[in-house]
Write a protein that holds these residues in place. Structure first.
Motif, PDB file in Angstrom:
ATOM      1  N   ASP A   1       0.782  -1.229   0.070  1.00  0.00           N
ATOM      2  CA  ASP A   1      -0.142  -0.072  -0.086  1.00  0.00           C
ATOM      3  C   ASP A   1       0.847   1.210  -0.199  1.00  0.00           C
ATOM      4  O   ASP A   1       0.596   2.165  -0.825  1.00  0.00           O
ATOM      5  N   ASP A   2       1.902   1.150   0.989  1.00  0.00           N
ATOM      6  CA  ASP A   2       2.711   2.403   0.852  1.00  0.00           C
ATOM      7  C   ASP A   2       3.541   2.693  -0.406  1.00  0.00           C
ATOM      8  O   ASP A   2       3.730   3.847  -0.937  1.00  0.00           O
ATOM      9  N   GLU A   3       4.075   1.650  -1.073  1.00  0.00           N
ATOM     10  CA  GLU A   3       4.796   1.715  -2.030  1.00  0.00           C
ATOM     11  C   GLU A   3       3.931   2.272  -3.268  1.00  0.00           C
ATOM     12  O   GLU A   3       4.306   3.169  -4.170  1.00  0.00           O
ATOM     13  N   ALA A   4       2.524   1.850  -3.542  1.00  0.00           N
ATOM     14  CA  ALA A   4       1.752   2.108  -4.596  1.00  0.00           C
ATOM     15  C   ALA A   4       1.478   3.533  -4.459  1.00  0.00           C
ATOM     16  O   ALA A   4       1.333   4.269  -5.452  1.00  0.00           O
ATOM     17  N   LEU A   5       1.104   4.050  -3.189  1.00  0.00           N
ATOM     18  CA  LEU A   5       1.075   5.449  -2.861  1.00  0.00           C
ATOM     19  C   LEU A   5       2.143   6.518  -3.215  1.00  0.00           C
ATOM     20  O   LEU A   5       1.784   7.369  -3.809  1.00  0.00           O
ATOM     21  N   ALA A   6       3.330   5.850  -2.785  1.00  0.00           N
ATOM     22  CA  ALA A   6       4.425   6.686  -3.235  1.00  0.00           C
ATOM     23  C   ALA A   6       4.752   6.829  -4.574  1.00  0.00           C
ATOM     24  O   ALA A   6       4.976   8.234  -5.108  1.00  0.00           O
ATOM     25  N   VAL A   7       4.549   5.647  -5.429  1.00  0.00           N
ATOM     26  CA  VAL A   7       4.763   5.991  -6.854  1.00  0.00           C
ATOM     27  C   VAL A   7       3.629   6.710  -7.493  1.00  0.00           C
ATOM     28  O   VAL A   7       3.889   7.698  -8.263  1.00  0.00           O
ATOM     29  N   LEU A   8       2.437   6.621  -7.257  1.00  0.00           N
ATOM     30  CA  LEU A   8       1.485   7.383  -7.586  1.00  0.00           C
ATOM     31  C   LEU A   8       1.615   9.190  -7.446  1.00  0.00           C
ATOM     32  O   LEU A   8       1.267   9.909  -8.218  1.00  0.00           O
ATOM     33  N   LEU A   9       1.856   9.144  -6.018  1.00  0.00           N
ATOM     34  CA  LEU A   9       2.045  10.533  -5.656  1.00  0.00           C
ATOM     35  C   LEU A   9       3.053  10.853  -6.399  1.00  0.00           C
ATOM     36  O   LEU A   9       3.119  12.416  -6.658  1.00  0.00           O
ATOM     37  N   GLY A  10       4.451  10.294  -6.626  1.00  0.00           N
ATOM     38  CA  GLY A  10       5.465  10.909  -7.293  1.00  0.00           C
ATOM     39  C   GLY A  10       5.270  11.387  -8.833  1.00  0.00           C
ATOM     40  O   GLY A  10       5.612  12.172  -9.245  1.00  0.00           O
ATOM     41  N   LEU A  11       4.446  10.345  -9.160  1.00  0.00           N
ATOM     42  CA  LEU A  11       3.861  10.662 -10.836  1.00  0.00           C
ATOM     43  C   LEU A  11       3.228  11.976 -10.677  1.00  0.00           C
ATOM     44  O   LEU A  11       3.324  12.845 -11.412  1.00  0.00           O
ATOM     45  N   ALA A  12       2.113  12.073  -9.956  1.00  0.00           N
ATOM     46  CA  ALA A  12       1.241  13.326  -9.740  1.00  0.00           C
ATOM     47  C   ALA A  12       2.201  14.654  -9.529  1.00  0.00           C
ATOM     48  O   ALA A  12       1.958  15.768 -10.102  1.00  0.00           O
ATOM     49  N   ALA A  13       3.000  14.552  -8.630  1.00  0.00           N
ATOM     50  CA  ALA A  13       3.855  15.694  -8.172  1.00  0.00           C
ATOM     51  C   ALA A  13       4.723  15.999  -9.440  1.00  0.00           C
ATOM     52  O   ALA A  13       5.215  16.982  -9.735  1.00  0.00           O
ATOM     53  N   GLY A  14       5.296  15.033 -10.013  1.00  0.00           N
ATOM     54  CA  GLY A  14       6.189  15.008 -11.202  1.00  0.00           C
ATOM     55  C   GLY A  14       5.513  15.903 -12.402  1.00  0.00           C
ATOM     56  O   GLY A  14       6.140  16.814 -12.880  1.00  0.00           O
ATOM     57  N   ARG A  15       4.399  15.557 -12.727  1.00  0.00           N
ATOM     58  CA  ARG A  15       3.562  16.131 -13.814  1.00  0.00           C
ATOM     59  C   ARG A  15       3.334  17.600 -13.275  1.00  0.00           C
ATOM     60  O   ARG A  15       3.467  18.377 -14.133  1.00  0.00           O
TER      61      ARG A  15
END
Length: 326
Positions: A76-90
């Motif tokens: 759960d933590d890894e999935a949230l970290a990846v998706l938040l990273g993609l959102a912040a990167g965009r």
């Protein structure tokens, strides 16, 4: 899911996290003995998961390098970290050209269990940013990779570049480093033909090709500092010179390094003392400077240009008239 099958998947997740895992470590994490770990590894090999055996004192098992694992297994933590990273990167412009970040997020989202996907959607939908997104300026993936390889191996490049006036041409570049700043990507280096330092926006580079040979980068190089300093000394319309009474730290609160250069002539022991400092800016417009100088709240004089003096005086008159209102 049967207990052995669950443990085989748990083994797969442990190996997917990277590195070599010893038999003893895996046995401890899975709650089984070493012989059972070896049997679970055989199960993975039977379904074409490339698990390698590493011999020696620190040997064990690992996944073959470069293997793309289906399905993607994230906590759960890894999935949230990846998706938040993609959102912040965009949001910050730290993406490559095209829709790679959107398609990556969609693939991860589809691979997640419904319960976890719904919870992550709730987080992303409720997320707000305090700044507005800037102009998209994503670099081409091939260009970014070519530049990174040239930086790492100190190889010359030829790039096809379009400047801010719309002129296109080929440049030779000794790339020192890649820098992201304010949502844009930059490469800084030297032009060996002109014998001068240059900084280029990656989104304006259409092609980057390696050239034969190699080069040496300067000692103590800081690519980020080079890019920031370049912004403050770029050839804009107005050359502003001020004298400000205060400390370097006080001035930097309103005029950061990417905007202004400060002449620090005092001995190092006196850097924290207030004194008259020479501040230079190169700007395209002057109208934003008077409010910044007012918010600085330090004594200052304008050496040049005269137009800035007039703008400061006009702002002072307006503020005085507002203060006299009842």
């Amino acid at each position: 899911m049967s207990r052995p099958t669950g443990r085989v998947l748990a083994l797969l997740e442990l190996l997917q996290s990277g590195g070599t895992r010893t038999v003893a470590e895996l046995a401890d994490r899975l709650g089984v003995d070493g012989r059972t770990v070896r049997r679970y590894v055989d199960h993975l090999v039977d379904i074409d998961v490339p698990v390698e055996s590493v011999r020696g004192r620190y040997g064990g098992y690992r996944l073959a390098p470069g293997y793309r694992m289906p399905p993607l297994m994230l906590t759960d933590d890894e999935a949230l970290a990846v998706l938040l990273g993609l959102a912040a990167g965009r949001r910050a412009g730290l993406t490559t050209a095209g829709t790679a970040s959107e398609t990556a997020a969609a693939k991860i989202r589809r691979a997640l269990p419904a319960r976890l996907a719904h919870r992550l959607d709730t987080v992303l939908e409720s997320l707000a940013f305090t700044d507005r997104p800037g102009e998209p300026a994503a670099p081409d993936t091939d260009v970014l990779l070519a530049l990174a390889d040239a930086v790492r191996h100190r190889r010359p490049l030829t790039i096809r570049y379009t400047d801010r006036e719309g002129r296109r041409g080929n440049r030779t570049l000794h790339a020192y480093g890649i820098v992201t700043h304010a949502g844009r990507w930059y490469v800084t280096g030297a032009d060996p033909e002109l014998e001068e330092d240059r900084t280029f926006r990656l989104d304006r580079i259409a092609e980057a090709r390696p050239l034969p040979g190699s080069f040496e980068a300067p000692e103590g190089l800081d690519p980020a500092e080079r890019v920031i300093t370049g912004f403050a000394t770029a050839a804009y319309r107005h050359h502003v010179i001020l004298r400000v009474h205060g400390t370097v730290e006080q001035i930097r609160t309103r005029l950061p390094a990417g905007v202004a250069t400060i002449e620090e002539t005092a001995p190092e022991a006196d850097l924290a003392a207030e004194r008259w400092l020479r501040v230079e800016l190169r700007v395209e417009r002057l109208d934003w400077l008077p409010p910044v100088l007012a918010s600085l709240d330090r004594p200052f004089t304008v050496e040049r240009p005269d137009e800035l003096r007039d703008l400061v005086a006009a702002l002072a008159d307006r503020l005085a008239s507002y203060a006299r209102r009842t």
